[in-house]
Enzyme design. Structure first.
Site, short mmCIF file in Angstrom:
data_model
loop_
_atom_site.label_atom_id
_atom_site.label_comp_id
_atom_site.label_asym_id
_atom_site.label_seq_id
_atom_site.Cartn_x
_atom_site.Cartn_y
_atom_site.Cartn_z
N ASN A 1 -21.12 -30.17 -41.85
CA ASN A 1 -19.71 -30.42 -41.53
C ASN A 1 -19.61 -31.42 -40.40
O ASN A 1 -20.63 -31.91 -39.91
CB ASN A 1 -19.00 -29.10 -41.20
CG ASN A 1 -19.67 -28.42 -40.03
OD1 ASN A 1 -19.70 -28.94 -38.92
ND2 ASN A 1 -20.24 -27.25 -40.26
N LYS B 1 -37.31 -33.35 -54.44
CA LYS B 1 -36.11 -34.19 -54.36
C LYS B 1 -35.44 -34.29 -55.74
O LYS B 1 -36.11 -34.58 -56.73
CB LYS B 1 -36.53 -35.58 -53.87
CG LYS B 1 -35.37 -36.49 -53.59
CD LYS B 1 -35.86 -37.86 -53.15
CE LYS B 1 -34.72 -38.84 -53.23
NZ LYS B 1 -35.18 -40.22 -53.18
N ASP C 1 -20.33 -21.73 -43.84
CA ASP C 1 -20.07 -20.40 -44.40
C ASP C 1 -21.03 -20.09 -45.54
O ASP C 1 -21.39 -18.94 -45.76
CB ASP C 1 -18.62 -20.31 -44.90
CG ASP C 1 -17.64 -20.28 -43.73
OD1 ASP C 1 -18.01 -19.72 -42.68
OD2 ASP C 1 -16.53 -20.83 -43.86
N LYS D 1 -12.82 -9.99 -36.26
CA LYS D 1 -14.19 -10.07 -35.75
C LYS D 1 -14.36 -9.26 -34.47
O LYS D 1 -15.41 -9.33 -33.84
CB LYS D 1 -14.58 -11.53 -35.51
CG LYS D 1 -14.56 -12.38 -36.78
CD LYS D 1 -15.42 -13.62 -36.65
CE LYS D 1 -15.28 -14.50 -37.88
NZ LYS D 1 -16.24 -15.60 -37.92
N PRO E 1 -24.81 -15.33 -43.15
CA PRO E 1 -24.41 -14.25 -42.24
C PRO E 1 -23.38 -14.79 -41.25
O PRO E 1 -23.41 -15.96 -40.88
CB PRO E 1 -25.71 -13.88 -41.51
CG PRO E 1 -26.61 -15.06 -41.69
CD PRO E 1 -26.21 -15.73 -42.98
N LYS F 1 -8.34 -13.63 -36.58
CA LYS F 1 -9.79 -13.69 -36.33
C LYS F 1 -10.19 -12.82 -35.15
O LYS F 1 -11.25 -12.18 -35.15
CB LYS F 1 -10.18 -15.15 -36.05
CG LYS F 1 -11.26 -15.66 -37.00
CD LYS F 1 -11.35 -17.16 -36.98
CE LYS F 1 -10.75 -17.73 -38.24
NZ LYS F 1 -10.86 -19.17 -38.34
#
Ligand code: CTP
Length: 407
Positions: free
Chosen positions: A210, A289, A279, A341, A305, A337
């Site tokens: 990302n 490859k 994620d 969490k 996880p 969240k």
């Protein structure tokens, strides 16, 4: 209250007309209860006699790396260990260049290299020398390594020029030394932090990742270290130098990051999850490859996880801080969240708009905890991180909230 009582300050003096001002600084430090030892370079001695500082500090002045007569005096390693803070004032352009390059060809440079204690420099030079790109680069590099840069001030110069390059006044330097030696809000606290992106292998040469640059996480690590915390940083792949005083472990994938965190979480008081953890990982990683002549690959994804959720679910859990990068409904998703969490605090920001969030140098945060909220106004990530660490310290130590919260 002054933090200077019984503190040990090693004052390095290099060649410059401001060397005479260092005499006043020695006097002020002694008056404030500090112990002072002075080290002078050869060119400093062209400006002021060592005897001046010897009389003011009540201690021998150190000048030579190989002083055959200094049997009773400390050697350079002892001196480097003795002090609580090392300040070079005035610091000439030549000295700063050598310090940046790691030279050790005089006693003062050797001490700077040999010391693990906070190092501050008070630049003093002609304004044109200060404006030179070489000096600018040297100071910027020293700052990223954690050297405290104090000044210079602007004004009339001994050479007749006007501009930035004057050494700060002794009273200003005294206040900065006092501040640097004062206990930080996270003194003695162990803080574990994740930062940067993770990479999930597709085949031996390709990966999913990302846009996280790690800048915010590294700024938080640096701010925590400056606040006195013992900081351990678990970093995904980023192109950033390790902040001063931070112990760093590099990882690639989410599972490696998870393992690195779990191995260390038992020793930490505060856990800050800044990393943009993937994620998902690829379930069917190719052993070789992938070739475009083959049929287009179908990537099977499986859930990684959740490092933060796993840490906050521990029976012996640290104070847990999460981040939420959102493109809309920041408050709603952040509060969700925080609950889901089981966090103590969450820092949320908008991403996707220009100049904020991923890869940007600026940020703005909405910080939430149960029953409270504070906004950290837009600013450079270093300033935002400093404020976030203050909020974390306040919540962690249960101190009263600052005025900009609406709790
Ligand atoms: N986090 C983590 N491990 C993961 C995923 C996220 O530690 N596998 C942490 C991040 O470091 C961050 C927070 O959890 O502190 C972000 O929460 P998350 O729910 O993953 O946010 P998003 O990825 O934005 O998820 P959502 O799809 O709920 O928006």
């Amino acid at each position: 209250m002054s933090a200077l009582g019984n503190k040990k300050v090693l004052l390095g003096i290099t060649g410059g007309i401001a060397a005479y001002k260092a005499a006043e600084l020695v006097r002020l430090l002694i008056k404030a209860g500090a112990e002072v030892r002075v080290v002078m370079t050869e060119s400093a001695r062209e400006f002021v006699q060592p005897l001046t500082y010897q009389a003011l500090s009540g201690q021998p002045v150190y000048t030579d790396l190989f002083d055959k007569h200094a049997d009773s005096a400390m050697d350079h390693i002892e001196l480097a260990r003795w002090c609580d803070l090392l300040l070079v004032a005035p610091a000439s352009a030549d000295f700063l260049a050598k310090l940046n390059a790691g030279y050790a060809d005089n006693l003062l440079l050797t001490l700077c290299l040999a010391s693990k204690k906070p190092l501050a420099v008070a630049p003093a030079m002609n304004q044109q020398m200060f404006a030179n790109a070489a000096t600018h680069d040297n100071l910027a590099a020293l700052a990223t390594r954690g050297v405290l840069i104090w000044g210079p001030a602007e004004g009339d110069q001994a050479c007749g020029d006007i501009g930035p390059g004057r050494m700060l006044e002794p009273e200003q330097l005294l206040a900065l030394i006092d501040e640097a030696l004062a206990p930080g809000p996270l003194d003695g606290v162990a803080l574990l932090l994740t930062a940067g992106p993770t990479r999930e292998a597709i085949d031996p040469v390709r990966y999913l990742s990302n846009r996280s640059s790690g800048k915010m996480g590294f700024a938080v690590a640096a701010a925590a270290a400056r606040a006195g915390a013992r900081v351990t940083l678990i970093s995904g792949p980023v192109a950033l130098p390790t902040p001063a005083g931070v112990s760093r472990t590099d990882v690639e994938s989410a599972r490696e990051m998870h393992d690195a965190v779990m191995a260390r979480v038992g020793d930490c008081d505060i856990f800050v999850a800044c990393a943009a953890v993937s994620d998902y990982r690829i379930a069917n990683v190719a052993g070789h490859k992938l070739k475009k002549d083959d049929a287009p690959p179908v990537l099977e994804l499986e859930l990684n996880p959740d490092i933060l959720a796993d840490v906050s679910a521990l029976a012996q859990r640290p104070f847990c801080v999460g981040f939420a990068a959102e493109t809309r409904d920041v408050e709603k998703y952040a509060l969700d969240k925080l609950e889901r969490k089981n966090l103590d605090l969450i820092a949320a920001n908008f991403v996707g708009s220009a100049g904020r969030g991923f890869e940007a140098d600026d940020n703005q945060l909405e910080v939430y905890w149960r029953g409270g909220h504070a906004r950290i106004e837009r600013g450079p990530k270093a300033a935002v991180a400093k404020r976030l660490i203050e909020l974390i310290a306040e919540r962690y130590t249960g101190r009263h909230l600052s005025t900009d919260s609406d709790d």
